[in-house]
Design an enzyme around this catalytic site. Structure first.
Site, PDB file in Angstrom:
ATOM      1  N   HIS A  64      14.060   2.604  -1.033  1.00  0.00           N
ATOM      2  CA  HIS A  64      12.593   2.672  -1.143  1.00  0.00           C
ATOM      3  C   HIS A  64      11.960   1.384  -0.631  1.00  0.00           C
ATOM      4  O   HIS A  64      11.811   0.406  -1.372  1.00  0.00           O
ATOM      5  CB  HIS A  64      12.159   2.949  -2.583  1.00  0.00           C
ATOM      6  CG  HIS A  64      10.737   3.397  -2.686  1.00  0.00           C
ATOM      7  ND1 HIS A  64      10.342   4.466  -3.450  1.00  0.00           N
ATOM      8  CD2 HIS A  64       9.605   2.936  -2.096  1.00  0.00           C
ATOM      9  CE1 HIS A  64       9.039   4.643  -3.329  1.00  0.00           C
ATOM     10  NE2 HIS A  64       8.569   3.715  -2.509  1.00  0.00           N
ATOM     11  N   LEU A  67       8.021  -0.704   5.338  1.00  0.00           N
ATOM     12  CA  LEU A  67       8.177  -1.670   6.438  1.00  0.00           C
ATOM     13  C   LEU A  67       6.864  -1.913   7.180  1.00  0.00           C
ATOM     14  O   LEU A  67       6.768  -2.833   8.000  1.00  0.00           O
ATOM     15  CB  LEU A  67       9.260  -1.204   7.412  1.00  0.00           C
ATOM     16  CG  LEU A  67      10.698  -1.229   6.860  1.00  0.00           C
ATOM     17  CD1 LEU A  67      11.677  -0.696   7.891  1.00  0.00           C
ATOM     18  CD2 LEU A  67      11.102  -2.639   6.428  1.00  0.00           C
ATOM     19  N   ARG A  68       5.841  -1.083   6.898  1.00  0.00           N
ATOM     20  CA  ARG A  68       4.461  -1.311   7.390  1.00  0.00           C
ATOM     21  C   ARG A  68       4.246  -1.130   8.881  1.00  0.00           C
ATOM     22  O   ARG A  68       3.109  -1.241   9.339  1.00  0.00           O
ATOM     23  CB  ARG A  68       3.954  -2.707   6.986  1.00  0.00           C
ATOM     24  CG  ARG A  68       3.989  -2.989   5.499  1.00  0.00           C
ATOM     25  CD  ARG A  68       3.090  -2.067   4.719  1.00  0.00           C
ATOM     26  NE  ARG A  68       2.961  -2.495   3.319  1.00  0.00           N
ATOM     27  CZ  ARG A  68       2.769  -1.663   2.311  1.00  0.00           C
ATOM     28  NH1 ARG A  68       2.664  -0.359   2.527  1.00  0.00           N
ATOM     29  NH2 ARG A  68       2.644  -2.105   1.085  1.00  0.00           N
ATOM     30  N   ASN A 282       2.249  -0.135  -8.502  1.00  0.00           N
ATOM     31  CA  ASN A 282       2.056   1.275  -8.811  1.00  0.00           C
ATOM     32  C   ASN A 282       3.391   1.991  -8.774  1.00  0.00           C
ATOM     33  O   ASN A 282       4.016   2.030  -7.721  1.00  0.00           O
ATOM     34  CB  ASN A 282       1.102   1.894  -7.762  1.00  0.00           C
ATOM     35  CG  ASN A 282       0.576   3.215  -8.200  1.00  0.00           C
ATOM     36  OD1 ASN A 282       0.662   3.562  -9.367  1.00  0.00           O
ATOM     37  ND2 ASN A 282       0.035   3.984  -7.267  1.00  0.00           N
ATOM     38  N   ASP A 309      11.086  -0.624  -3.823  1.00  0.00           N
ATOM     39  CA  ASP A 309       9.685  -0.307  -3.504  1.00  0.00           C
ATOM     40  C   ASP A 309       9.006  -1.537  -2.884  1.00  0.00           C
ATOM     41  O   ASP A 309       7.839  -1.854  -3.164  1.00  0.00           O
ATOM     42  CB  ASP A 309       8.902   0.192  -4.728  1.00  0.00           C
ATOM     43  CG  ASP A 309       7.624   0.936  -4.322  1.00  0.00           C
ATOM     44  OD1 ASP A 309       7.370   1.088  -3.114  1.00  0.00           O
ATOM     45  OD2 ASP A 309       6.870   1.354  -5.226  1.00  0.00           O
ATOM     46  N   HIS A 313       2.138  -7.146   1.154  1.00  0.00           N
ATOM     47  CA  HIS A 313       0.687  -7.238   1.317  1.00  0.00           C
ATOM     48  C   HIS A 313       0.336  -8.668   1.686  1.00  0.00           C
ATOM     49  O   HIS A 313       1.008  -9.605   1.261  1.00  0.00           O
ATOM     50  CB  HIS A 313      -0.040  -6.860   0.023  1.00  0.00           C
ATOM     51  CG  HIS A 313      -0.027  -5.389  -0.256  1.00  0.00           C
ATOM     52  ND1 HIS A 313      -0.607  -4.458   0.568  1.00  0.00           N
ATOM     53  CD2 HIS A 313       0.515  -4.689  -1.290  1.00  0.00           C
ATOM     54  CE1 HIS A 313      -0.436  -3.250   0.076  1.00  0.00           C
ATOM     55  NE2 HIS A 313       0.254  -3.348  -1.051  1.00  0.00           N
TER      56      HIS A 313
HETATM   57 ZN   LIG Z   1       5.301   5.417  -4.600  1.00  0.00          ZN
HETATM   58 ZN   LIG Z   2       6.583   3.130  -2.391  1.00  0.00          ZN
END
Ligand SMILES: [Zn+2]
Ligand SMILES: [Zn+2]
Lengths: 429, 318
Positions: A64, A67-68, A282, A309, A313
């Site tokens: 998860h 990589l943007r 989140n 995850d 940012h």
């Molecule tokens: Zn998610």
């Molecule tokens: Zn995610």
């Protein structure tokens, strides 16, 4: 040709835990041999890594990761994300489709794989979108994306709110033999929520997100998984309440797997105290009892995998008011250290920790690897268990710095990362 | 030369919330506000305490009441004050708080008074400026000067606060006034009750020092102070209450409801009021209402806070 010599080889899936030499050729594990056995003639003169005193495990797999790229290259690129993974001892990642444009068609899938190949580091397995444009309206071209190399489908970043569409997605993906990854979040119940509901959300004056926001969708998707007989993987499980449903589903042999992330195993919602936007994630950081329940779930097999995850940012999204900040934290370079800390504090065994980062995630996504058996891809992580280090975001290979773990003292980190027989990261070995 | 019993100083750079204050800090603010209130009865109400200091009132939410109160307080202390309201600033064009504030720092403010729609925004502000920060209300988090002026008013009317029963009624979950008042009153030894439908009571509010009631009659029983909160009518669409009519019947402060409280109980409201919703007009304007005193005391309390944060001591005559 490569010989990884003298390390303690721990391969939970292969049932190995002893000092071995690993022989690698053409990117594959040829075999592992006892250190007393002579190195075969054809391997004399091969490259060698002296792994004595180190732990040698199947290459870590993080299923998860954001990589943007394409679209948000100012936060991370495929190259910087892969470099961060390699520095964290991770040899393969599953990258999420919420890019811009989203990975909802084969050309984006191909672009991602091409970029990763060009970088030549860790292996990138794209997860395609469930719905066109991740809008939750019509199905994306899963068949084409599978042909291009996608390994799973998800609208991660947001839930599929429409249960009818989710049913169809499970059936359609199931027909292709592919898993659906669910980002479990009931948006109506979440409302404008900012952090976990409890005494802390009241005290900090931030709108609450009850754990039921996750639990309801976990229960719904398990029901749909049973209905369709497809494979369901639950992303970033954070709540004790969700674990009860997963445990019961597994007992009934429903084909569900689940992951959690290191931050849910180490931080509770008290970490939000100073409105540090690096603690905004989140699903949100939960209560201490959720943390403890997740730790138990690592031991009893309710959780199959630890995945980061990893959500990069920039200061544009994070140096703002808490309520304005984007959720998410990076994790590729701290994941192994934080998991080994669970071992150091006797929360889980070393063998279980490695399984949760290798064979567990491989099985959940249906990926090759996660073992060092003969014939497997030579993806190997060499770990220095005694290495003490301090988390310093300034030294990260990732383009972003948004971690709440800055300054943490950890013991154990990757000494070398080997992908298909090629050393892609090396530190002090 | 300072003697052992010199005037007390305020050990805080910012006023972010009641949470960070000790009972002694609150007492010092009350005593200082007392002196300033005396000044406001004179013909010349101005003192030079903040002469040469710059105060910026940065309001991201419109609030005539609080902004005006701060502005008067600043003027009476002879500060140079500047008002920046969301509608007249670059904020509307999507400028970040950080960028806005960096521009403001060119004015070299000593104090920034900020009202913001997001909880924790003043805490964030302290990380990017050198000035003292006064929280004039942040989201649903805290509104410390409101709680302090409420406390001042209670003490003025009741002589002491310790042991009093204070009932706060309405949408506790979305009220910064309630949070600051609960913390403040509990620290000063009052018994705090909160009352409202369960949709308006936030999780774990007991941990902040309040007892929860779901029937208004019980909550008012033998109360010394009944403090009503403004109902945001948009909460209806969120499902927090049914109709204004029913809300008024169950949670409006009427003469009938007030009979449950002590005979000398006072009625408070932070304003602006929805007459006929959370409070009946005859109660709002009646003899038990101290609502106008709250407004007046706001100036003295805010003078005290501004003065103490600028390094002033408990003795304002020095
Ligand atoms: Zn998610
Ligand atoms: Zn995610």
């Amino acid at each position: 040709m490569l010989v990884i010599r003298g390390g303690r080889v721990l391969d939970p899936a292969g049932g190995t835990d002893r000092v071995q030499n690993i022989l690698v050729d053409k990117g594959k594990v040829v075999r592992t041999i006892s250190p007393r056995t002579q190195i075969p003639r054809e391997f004399r003169g091969a490259d060698e890594i002296d792994a004595s005193g180190r732990l040698v495990v199947p290459g870590l797999i993080d299923i998860h990761v954001h990589l943007r790229e394409p679209g948000h290259e100012y936060k991370e690129t495929i190259a910087t994300g892969c470099a961060a993974a390699a520095a964290g001892g991770i040899t393969a990642v599953v990258c999420m489709p919420n890019t811009e444009p989203p990975n909802d068609n084969a050309s984006v899938t191909e672009f991602m794989i091409q970029k990763a190949r060009a970088h030549g580091g860790v292996i990138v397995h794209p997860a395609g979108a469930i719905s066109a444009g991740q809008k939750g309206e019509t199905l994306a071209e899963m068949g084409d994306m599978k042909a291009a190399g996608a390994v799973a489908f998800t609208d991660d970043g947001r839930p599929v709110m429409n249960a009818g569409l989710m049913r169809c997605a499970l059936e359609y993906a199931g027909g292709l033999g592919m898993p659906i990854i669910s980002h479990c979040e009931d948006l109506a119940l979440k409302g404008r929520g900012q952090m976990n509901e409890g005494a802390n959300s009241t005290r900090f004056g931030l709108r609450p997100i009850p754990p039921q926001v996750e639990e309801i969708m976990v229960a719904r998707d398990i029901a749909l998984c049973e209905l369709t007989g497809a494979r369901l993987h639950l992303a970033h499980v954070s709540a004790e309440a969700s674990l009860r449903h997963i445990r019961a589903a597994k007992k009934r042999r429903i084909r569900v797997t689940a992951e959690t992330a290191p931050h849910y195993l180490w931080l509770d919602d008290g970490a939000v105290a100073n409105y540090d936007t690096n603690t905004k994630v989140n699903p949100p950081l939960r209560s201490q009892s959720d943390v403890e329940a997740l730790r138990r779930a690592l031991r009893d097999g309710t959780i199959d995998a630890i995945a980061t995850d990893h959500a990069p940012h920039s200061p544009v999204e994070k140096e703002v008011e808490f309520e304005v900040a984007s959720p998410g934290m990076i994790g590729l370079e701290t994941s192994l250290g934080l998991v080994l800390r669970l071992v150091n504090e006797n929360v889980i065994t070393l063998k279980r920790a490695i399984a949760l980062m290798t064979s567990g995630p491989a099985r959940a996504m249906g990926l090759p690897g996660g073992t060092l058996s003969p014939g497997a891809d030579a993806n190997v992580t060499i770990i220095d268990l005694d290495r003490e280090w301090t988390v310093d975001p300034a030294s990260f290979a990732s383009k972003s710095r948004n971690t709440p773990f800055a300054g943490w003292q950890l013991r154990g980190r990757a000494a070398a990362t080997v992908v298909r027989g090629k050393v892609v990261y090396r530190d002090g070995i | 030369m300072k003697t052992d019993k010199g005037p007390a100083t305020f050990g805080h750079k910012h006023l972010l919330g009641i949470e960070q204050l000790a009972a002694e800090d609150i007492t010092l603010i009350m005593e200082t506000a007392d002196s300033f209130k005396e000044i406001s009865t004179r013909t010349i109400k101005k003192v030079p305490a903040l002469r040469g200091k710059t105060v910026i009132n940065l309001f991201y939410e419109p609030s005539t009441r609080t902004r005006t109160s701060f502005e008067i307080a600043e003027k009476r202390l002879s500060a140079d004050s500047i008002n920046i309201a969301v509608s007249t600033s670059a904020v509307v064009k999507g400028e970040s708080l950080k960028d806005t504030v960096k521009t403001l720092m060119a004015m070299q403010p000593d104090i920034i008074v900020m009202r913001h729609q997001n909880g924790g925004a003043p805490h964030f502000l302290t990380q990017i400026v050198d000035a003292s920060v006064i929280n004039a209300g942040d989201g649903i988090h805290e509104h410390p000067t409101q709680a302090l002026l409420d406390l001042f008013t209670i003490i003025e009317k009741k002589q002491a606060v310790k042991g009093l029963v204070v009932t706060i009624a309405g949408d506790i979950a979305h009220s910064r006034v309630a949070r600051s008042n609960i913390l403040c009153l509990a620290k000063m030894g009052a018994t705090v009750r909160v009352a409202g439908p369960p949709t308006m009571i936030p999780a774990g509010i007991q941990k902040m020092g309040a007892r929860v009631f779901h029937r208004f009659e019980e909550a008012c029983q033998d109360a010394d102070v009944v403090m009503m909160l403004r109902l945001q009518t948009e909460r209806q669409a969120e499902g927090l209450f049914s109709t204004l009519r029913e809300y008024n019947r169950l949670w409006g402060l009427s003469a009938r409801m007030l009979r449950y409280a002590k005979k000398d109980a006072i009625v408070m409201h932070p304003g602006p009021m929805n007459r006929g919703v959370e409070i009946d007009p005859e109660i709002a304007d009646g003899s038990r209402s101290v609502i106008l005193d709250q407004v007046e005391n706001g100036i003295a309390v805010r003078m005290a806070v501004l003065y103490l944060l600028s390094g002033g001591t408990g003795d304002i005559t020095e």
